[in-house]
Design an enzyme around this catalytic site. Structure first.
Site, PDB file in Angstrom:
ATOM      1  N   ASP A 119       0.820  -1.210   0.000  1.00  0.00           N
ATOM      2  CA  ASP A 119       0.000   0.000   0.000  1.00  0.00           C
ATOM      3  C   ASP A 119       0.863   1.273   0.000  1.00  0.00           C
ATOM      4  OD1 ASP A 119      -2.397   1.456   0.105  1.00  0.00           O
ATOM      5  OD2 ASP A 119      -3.265   0.159   1.639  1.00  0.00           O
ATOM      6  N   ASP A 176     -10.113   3.554  -3.567  1.00  0.00           N
ATOM      7  CA  ASP A 176     -10.788   2.400  -2.944  1.00  0.00           C
ATOM      8  C   ASP A 176     -12.248   2.293  -3.373  1.00  0.00           C
ATOM      9  OD1 ASP A 176      -8.385   2.300  -1.636  1.00  0.00           O
ATOM     10  OD2 ASP A 176      -9.254   2.042   0.356  1.00  0.00           O
TER      11      ASP A 176
HETATM   12  C1  GLA Z   1      -5.985   1.365   1.579  1.00  0.00           C
HETATM   13  C2  GLA Z   1      -6.133   0.364   0.448  1.00  0.00           C
HETATM   14  C3  GLA Z   1      -7.283  -0.586   0.758  1.00  0.00           C
HETATM   15  C4  GLA Z   1      -7.018  -1.285   2.093  1.00  0.00           C
HETATM   16  C5  GLA Z   1      -6.786  -0.267   3.194  1.00  0.00           C
HETATM   17  C6  GLA Z   1      -6.301  -0.925   4.484  1.00  0.00           C
HETATM   18  O1  GLA Z   1      -7.081   2.218   1.675  1.00  0.00           O
HETATM   19  O2  GLA Z   1      -6.344   1.011  -0.776  1.00  0.00           O
HETATM   20  O3  GLA Z   1      -7.455  -1.518  -0.276  1.00  0.00           O
HETATM   21  O4  GLA Z   1      -5.890  -2.129   1.946  1.00  0.00           O
HETATM   22  O5  GLA Z   1      -5.813   0.692   2.820  1.00  0.00           O
HETATM   23  O6  GLA Z   1      -6.094   0.004   5.511  1.00  0.00           O
END
Ligand code: GLA
Length: 380
Positions: A119, A176
């Site tokens: 990430d 997301d």
């Molecule tokens: C980010 C990622 C998500 C998830 C969250 C976890 O937002 O894009 O897919 O992994 O972190 O905290």
């Protein structure tokens, strides 16, 4: 293809839920339908790294440790994935991997990890994205284990241009996903399905796809809604059910794009509708087609859209998409879509109804609001 804990459980993940998910992937037939990688997302780690910089599993939530869990998952014929971030912290505020790339890659390999989602949260210590992601890519390439490298920087720095060179096999193109059609200003973050459709329509992104690296429009929200972990535990405005028609549109587009299919529903509660969507063999065959092309938008007329992609058998996959609020008829014809085969008659197979028919030219359907018709077309 696989399953990831985030959309279902968010920060409330633990080893019991992961073991249940492994069992359920087998019992429900999801594994045999192709969902092979089981990935534990954020919050599996203890609040601090050990003095030597290594990760420690969260003592209450993952008391048996990660190697043990990986073995449990492997014993069920699945592959095991884990999560970290190319910064000082994960998005949920746990320690991450910047500066410890080699140490952590070695640790993942020792544990039996097959997949890393990496990430973009935490402090970046002044390093740019390519530098941070390539550091982990190099570290993973050096360990004595094949580890799929999933780059997750949300499309911020056009990763489709460089993520392959950083060692990535897939890279998030977009923010997301939320279990809804469109985000509102009350959502702290995220995109609805139709917003991801619009971002993925970018030909610059599409042409970077497959077969040695994949655009990742984020995980699936099929089977989710207001009760799912992400909706409950994050600062999101998800109060309405995610209608079945929109879930089918979501899944159809991901398959047309040859996207990674990472289910994110609570497998212990999967109903027949969700299972029918996630395990539709014709849709999965289109997703996994060896050409690995990301389908593109051929035509827009008002709320009606025609999308298609070429398939390895010289046929095509087609989506007729109604983004509007009332039922419409959408029509295309064989010259308009990405169809290599030439024939007098073509066979049209409806992915969702299982019906099929022949045509010499026109392909059309009445399509419900926010819905798709999803076809496979080839010589009759
Ligand atoms: C980010 C990622 C998500 C998830 C969250 C976890 O937002 O894009 O897919 O992994 O972190 O905290």
């Amino acid at each position: 293809m696989g399953w990831n804990s985030w959309n279902a459980y968010s920060i409330a993940v633990d080893e019991t839920k992961i073991k249940d998910a492994a069992d359920m992937l087998v019992e429900t037939g999801m594994r045999d339908a192709g969902y092979e990688f089981l990935v534990v997302d954020d919050t599996w780690m203890a609040e601090d790294l050990a003095d030597d910089g290594r990760f420690e599993p969260h003592p209450e939530d993952f008391p048996s440790g990660i190697a043990d869990l990986a073995e449990y998952v492997h014993d069920r014929g699945l592959k095991f994935g884990i999560y970290s971030s190319a910064g000082t912290e994960t998005c949920a505020g746990y320690p991450a991997s910047i500066g410890n790339e080699r140490l952590h890659a070695e640790q993942f390999a020792e544990w039996g990890v097959d997949y890393l989602k990496y990430d973009n949260c935490g402090d970046h210590r002044g390093r740019d994205a390519l530098d941070r992601y390539a550091a982990m890519g190099e570290a993973l390439a050096e360990v004595d284990r094949e580890i799929v490298y999933a780059i997750c920087e949300w499309g911020d720095n056009e990763p489709w241009e460089w993520a392959r060179n950083a060692g990535g096999q897939l890279w998030r193109t977009t923010g997301d996903i939320l279990p809804k059609w469109r985000a509102t200003e009350d959502d702290a973050y995220g995109l609805g399905v139709v917003e991801i459709v619009d971002e993925m329509a970018d030909p610059q992104i599409a042409r970077a796809n497959g077969p040695d690296g994949w655009n990742d429009p984020d995980m699936l929200h099929v089977g989710n809604g207001p009760g799912s972990g992400q909706a409950q535990l994050d600062d999101l405005d998800v109060s309405e059910e995610f209608p079945e028609v929109e879930q089918r549109t979501h899944f159809s587009f991901w398959c047309l794009w040859s996207a990674p299919l990472m289910a994110g529903n609570d497998l212990r509660e999967m109903d027949a509708t969700t299972k029918a969507i996630l395990t539709n063999e014709d849709a999965i065959a289109i997703d996994q087609d060896p050409l690995g092309v990301q389908g593109t938008r051929d035509r827009v007329y008002g709320d009606r859209e025609v999308w298609s992609k070429p398939l390895a058998d010289r046929g095509a996959a087609v989506i007729l998409f109604n983004r509007g609020e009332r039922e419409v008829e959408i029509e295309t014809h064989v010259e308009e879509i990405d169809l290599a085969a030439e024939a007098d008659e073509y066979r049209v197979e409806d992915v969702w109804s299982d019906e099929s028919w022949t045509t010499s030219d026109e392909i059309g359907s009445v399509v419900e609001p926010h819905g798709v018709a999803f076809y496979r077309v080839g010589p009759a």
